[in-house]
Design a protein around this motif. Structure first.
Motif, mmCIF file in Angstrom:
data_model
loop_
_atom_site.group_PDB
_atom_site.id
_atom_site.type_symbol
_atom_site.label_atom_id
_atom_site.label_comp_id
_atom_site.label_asym_id
_atom_site.label_seq_id
_atom_site.Cartn_x
_atom_site.Cartn_y
_atom_site.Cartn_z
ATOM 1 N N LEU A 85 37.326 15.558 78.355
ATOM 2 C CA LEU A 85 38.125 14.535 79.038
ATOM 3 C C LEU A 85 38.170 14.802 80.541
ATOM 4 O O LEU A 85 37.955 13.905 81.362
ATOM 5 N N LEU A 86 38.410 16.062 80.905
ATOM 6 C CA LEU A 86 38.446 16.419 82.328
ATOM 7 C C LEU A 86 37.093 16.119 82.972
ATOM 8 O O LEU A 86 37.017 15.599 84.091
ATOM 9 N N ALA A 87 36.027 16.411 82.244
ATOM 10 C CA ALA A 87 34.687 16.137 82.782
ATOM 11 C C ALA A 87 34.508 14.648 83.043
ATOM 12 O O ALA A 87 33.912 14.251 84.040
ATOM 13 N N TRP A 88 35.025 13.812 82.144
ATOM 14 C CA TRP A 88 34.925 12.369 82.328
ATOM 15 C C TRP A 88 35.783 11.896 83.497
ATOM 16 O O TRP A 88 35.352 11.078 84.306
ATOM 17 N N ILE A 89 36.991 12.431 83.600
ATOM 18 C CA ILE A 89 37.866 12.037 84.721
ATOM 19 C C ILE A 89 37.204 12.406 86.042
ATOM 20 O O ILE A 89 37.125 11.602 86.970
ATOM 21 N N LEU A 90 36.673 13.636 86.106
ATOM 22 C CA LEU A 90 36.037 14.083 87.344
ATOM 23 C C LEU A 90 34.826 13.228 87.676
ATOM 24 O O LEU A 90 34.541 12.946 88.834
ATOM 25 N N PHE A 91 34.124 12.798 86.620
ATOM 26 C CA PHE A 91 32.974 11.926 86.862
ATOM 27 C C PHE A 91 33.417 10.668 87.592
ATOM 28 O O PHE A 91 32.830 10.293 88.612
ATOM 29 N N TRP A 92 34.453 10.026 87.086
ATOM 30 C CA TRP A 92 34.885 8.765 87.711
ATOM 31 C C TRP A 92 35.466 8.989 89.099
ATOM 32 O O TRP A 92 35.227 8.205 90.017
ATOM 33 N N ILE A 140 35.758 16.295 97.451
ATOM 34 C CA ILE A 140 34.649 17.076 96.894
ATOM 35 C C ILE A 140 35.156 18.460 96.496
ATOM 36 O O ILE A 140 34.855 18.967 95.407
ATOM 37 N N ALA A 141 35.964 19.077 97.365
ATOM 38 C CA ALA A 141 36.485 20.414 97.067
ATOM 39 C C ALA A 141 37.325 20.396 95.786
ATOM 40 O O ALA A 141 37.164 21.259 94.916
ATOM 41 N N VAL A 142 38.176 19.381 95.652
ATOM 42 C CA VAL A 142 39.040 19.303 94.477
ATOM 43 C C VAL A 142 38.205 19.102 93.203
ATOM 44 O O VAL A 142 38.400 19.784 92.185
ATOM 45 N N VAL A 143 37.248 18.180 93.276
ATOM 46 C CA VAL A 143 36.401 17.918 92.106
ATOM 47 C C VAL A 143 35.647 19.181 91.700
ATOM 48 O O VAL A 143 35.584 19.546 90.523
ATOM 49 N N VAL A 144 35.100 19.887 92.702
ATOM 50 C CA VAL A 144 34.305 21.071 92.379
ATOM 51 C C VAL A 144 35.183 22.172 91.782
ATOM 52 O O VAL A 144 34.782 22.855 90.828
ATOM 53 N N VAL A 145 36.388 22.327 92.295
ATOM 54 C CA VAL A 145 37.271 23.367 91.751
ATOM 55 C C VAL A 145 37.660 23.039 90.306
ATOM 56 O O VAL A 145 37.597 23.901 89.418
ATOM 57 N N ALA A 146 38.009 21.777 90.049
ATOM 58 C CA ALA A 146 38.375 21.391 88.681
ATOM 59 C C ALA A 146 37.173 21.534 87.745
ATOM 60 O O ALA A 146 37.307 21.978 86.595
ATOM 61 N N PHE A 147 36.010 21.178 88.255
ATOM 62 C CA PHE A 147 34.766 21.325 87.490
ATOM 63 C C PHE A 147 34.525 22.799 87.151
ATOM 64 O O PHE A 147 34.212 23.162 86.010
ATOM 65 N N LEU A 148 34.722 23.676 88.146
ATOM 66 C CA LEU A 148 34.508 25.104 87.916
ATOM 67 C C LEU A 148 35.505 25.659 86.907
ATOM 68 O O LEU A 148 35.169 26.521 86.095
ATOM 69 N N TYR A 149 36.731 25.129 86.968
ATOM 70 C CA TYR A 149 37.739 25.546 85.984
ATOM 71 C C TYR A 149 37.254 25.207 84.575
ATOM 72 O O TYR A 149 37.241 26.054 83.674
ATOM 73 N N VAL A 172 30.066 28.812 92.120
ATOM 74 C CA VAL A 172 31.226 29.349 92.838
ATOM 75 C C VAL A 172 30.861 29.545 94.308
ATOM 76 O O VAL A 172 31.634 29.184 95.212
ATOM 77 N N GLY A 173 29.662 30.051 94.553
ATOM 78 C CA GLY A 173 29.201 30.205 95.935
ATOM 79 C C GLY A 173 29.171 28.869 96.649
ATOM 80 O O GLY A 173 29.603 28.746 97.801
ATOM 81 N N LEU A 174 28.681 27.844 95.963
ATOM 82 C CA LEU A 174 28.644 26.496 96.536
ATOM 83 C C LEU A 174 30.044 26.063 96.957
ATOM 84 O O LEU A 174 30.255 25.556 98.064
ATOM 85 N N ALA A 175 31.018 26.301 96.073
ATOM 86 C CA ALA A 175 32.389 25.876 96.358
ATOM 87 C C ALA A 175 32.976 26.659 97.535
ATOM 88 O O ALA A 175 33.589 26.086 98.437
ATOM 89 N N VAL A 176 32.769 27.977 97.530
ATOM 90 C CA VAL A 176 33.360 28.804 98.582
ATOM 91 C C VAL A 176 32.756 28.442 99.940
ATOM 92 O O VAL A 176 33.466 28.267 100.940
ATOM 93 N N LEU A 177 31.434 28.289 99.978
ATOM 94 C CA LEU A 177 30.784 27.988 101.265
ATOM 95 C C LEU A 177 31.157 26.606 101.779
ATOM 96 O O LEU A 177 31.154 26.359 102.981
#
Lengths: 471, 149
Positions: A85-92, A140-149, A172-177
């Motif tokens: 579900l989270l993956a779908w929400i993040l997609f939209w 983008i930062a929020v989506v990537v963090v939730a995705f990584l979670y 994780v490197g992508l997100a941090v940089l």
């Protein structure tokens, strides 16, 4: 497909391909503007079209990486995804934010866009590739963090494979940089230095981890070679990528203010940057030669081989051509740079995403052994048309670049042609590049066509020797 | 690869190698930013006007067509040395040049590359000129090779 939740990769792949098509349309517009300067002016000035072209690339590759991750992490971890579900929400959320940003570029004047998105509060816009409004960057930062979670929770509860560990390390490197995209000091020299922390350390650093992990996964699946062997290769490749690529950032520090020792460091380390890409070629071809099964998805195999070769040529060879400081002094910021950028991005990152799509999408569509023969043949036509066109785009841009350097950079002040006078002299190369771009578009249409060809799916494979547990 | 070369050896090269080079990169970054750059980037002349000019540069996406110190797009001329090329390295000359240039855009010559008119005020054009002048004085190892950029 072993886990139902892997299917959430599908919308990510579909949306990535739609954006890919948009990227190519704007590439053609740009190519034409190079020779017909007032084409679409003032409706779509060059800077807008370029921003759309490059930002679409970045966003669709991110969609591709996310799709690849959702597909392969559960299977590697041998468990369902933590939250589909989270993956779908993040997609939209990501799709909506990306679409709105692109529409903003196209329909709102950039200065107005900066104004209404309150760029003044935290100015981050107007820097190459980081043109997104600050609010989009935060998104983008929020989506990537939730995705990584979501991905980390999945990986942690299951089997910990090297492929998963390397892929997640890269992400994780992508997100941090990415956080460096929020740092924009008033001092241009400092701004540029840390701008490269996002741009270089993404594409010549952590993205190589992502590429390596996806390639290793696909090779495990397609060749049936023992996982231990593939994982060992993967470690060596990413070790080389980081050992050469981190200090290799120095090849961007030659002419933007940092001290002279970077001329040496950047030259030496970036001259070694082709090594990990060369090893990827050897890796892919060796694993395929030692394959223990003949996977019927020949198209995926072709993409896997193709991505390593083209990444080596584009990132490795074309990068090396102009990376040594005495050469780069003349070629920096010329069409040589554009030539390298095109083939490197296509070879390394476009093609690795198309590799995993070629492998995973048929499985998600209920064809575990790949598409029908006809569909695969059409897909391979798309592969060759796009890849050969990209080779020609690169060659023509290289020709343009060599002439540009010869006319504009090498002669002394007073004798050198001005920028625009030089551009007029090399127009023929830009025309040829445009034609090659049109062939690329044709290749893309053929490639898309392959998804709509029905027919009997490939029959079960022929196994060579004893199958491994992973096969 | 030889059998003696095990996966854990490969992993150790990866972990050790990347940790070492991350630390080296950080050390070099500290040296570059704290020791070297203050002497090279002309920061004592980094006025509020220059910073305002930089924001104008960004908010009008100038880098979408031009390059600055070789970075950006390659559709329009390099601007890190435009102060020397078009302003003859003279502040007042450059300001007048910039005003004339920005207000003459677009040329609307058929078939030629067009630069939009960004509707900047005279004060804004002076900010932008100050930013470009400041940029031209960064020590960038003598790049570009000649005045044409």
């Amino acid at each position: 497909m072993k886990y139902e939740s892997q299917r959430v990769a599908m919308p990510y792949f579909i949306f990535a391909l739609i954006l890919f098509a948009g990227q190519i349309v704007f590439g053609l517009i740009l190519g034409l503007q190079y020779v017909v300067g007032d084409f679409l002016f003032p409706e779509i000035p060059f800077n807008v079209a370029r921003m759309v072209h490059t930002n679409l690339l970045i966003v669709w590759l991110l969609f591709g990486f996310m799709g690849a991750t959702y597909y392969l992490v559960p299977e590697e971890a041998q468990t369902e995804l933590h939250s589909p579900l989270l993956a779908w929400i993040l997609f939209w959320v990501f799709a909506a934010a990306g679409t709105l940003t692109i529409l903003g570029y196209l329909f709102v004047d950039y200065a107005t866009l900066a104004d209404i998105t309150m760029n003044k509060l935290l100015p981050t816009m107007g820097r190459e590739f980081l043109e997104q409004p600050t609010i989009t960057k935060i998104g983008i930062a929020v989506v990537v963090v939730a995705f990584l979670y979501n991905i980390s929770m999945t990986a942690l509860k299951g089997r910990k494979t090297v492929v998963n560990i390397v892929l997640i390390t890269g992400l994780v490197g992508l997100a941090v940089l990415w956080l460096f995209s929020f740092y924009n000091p008033g001092n241009l020299a400092t701004d540029k230095y840390f701008w490269w922390f996002v741009v270089h350390l993404w594409v010549e650093g952590v993205w190589e981890l992502i590429m390596g992990a996806i390639l290793a996964y696909v090779l495990i699946k397609l060749t049936g070679v023992d996982r231990e062997v593939i994982e060992k290769w993967l470690y060596v490749i990413i070790a080389m990528a980081l050992i050469t690529g981190i200090i290799g950032t120095g090849h961007h520090f030659f002419w933007i203010g940092p001290p002279e020792y970077w001329l040496w460091l950047g030259s030496v380390f970036s001259a070694l940057e082709p090594l990990p890409f060369f090893m990827m070629v050897v890796f892919a071809f060796t694993m395929i030669n030692r394959r223990r099964r003949n996977h019927p998805n020949k198209a995926a195999m072709l993409w896997a081989m193709g991505t390593t070769v083209m990444a080596f040529l584009g990132a490795g060879v074309w990068g090396f051509l102009h990376t040594l400081a005495p050469v780069n002094y003349y070629t920096h910021g010329s069409q040589i740079t554009a030539a390298h950028g095109h083939m490197a991005f296509y070879g390394a990152y476009v093609m690795i995403v198309l590799t995993i799509i070629s492998y995973a999408v048929p499985i998600m569509r209920g064809r575990p052994y790949g598409n029908s023969n006809t569909a695969q043949v059409v897909e391979m036509w798309g592969f060759w048309l796009m890849t050969i066109s990209m080779v020609f785009i690169t060659l023509f841009l290289t020709g343009a670049g060599v002439l540009q350097v010869w006319l504009q950079r090498i002669p002394e002040s007073g004798e050198a042609l001005s920028f625009m006078a030089g551009q007029d002299q090399i127009a023929l190369f830009y025309w040829m590049r445009f034609v090659a771009g049109a062939f690329f578009m044709a290749g893309l249409v053929v490639y898309f066509g392959s998804f709509f060809i029905k027919g009997q799916a490939s029959p079960a494979e022929e196994v060579r020797g004893p199958a491994t547990a992973d096969a | 690869m030889a059998e003696r070369f095990t996966k854990s050896m490969a992993r150790n090269i990866y972990l050790g190698g990347s940790a070492f080079f991350v630390l080296l990169f950080l050390a070099l970054t500290f040296d570059t930013q704290l020791r070297a750059m203050p002497e090279r980037d002309n920061r004592e002349e980094l006025t509020d006007q220059v910073v305002r000019g930089k924001h104008l540069w960004e908010e009008n996406n100038c880098v979408g067509c031009h390059s600055i110190m070789g970075e950006g797009a390659y559709f329009a001329p390099e601007l890190a040395n435009v102060f020397d090329r078009r302003g003859g390295s003279d502040t007042e000359v450059f300001k007048s040049y910039m005003k004339a240039w920005m207000n003459a855009m677009p040329t609307n010559i058929p078939g030629r590359r067009q630069m939009p008119n960004f509707n900047l005020t005279d004060a804004e054009i002076e900010d932008l000129a100050a930013f470009l002048e400041w940029t031209s004085k960064i020590d960038d190892n003598d790049w570009p090779p000649n005045i044409e950029g």
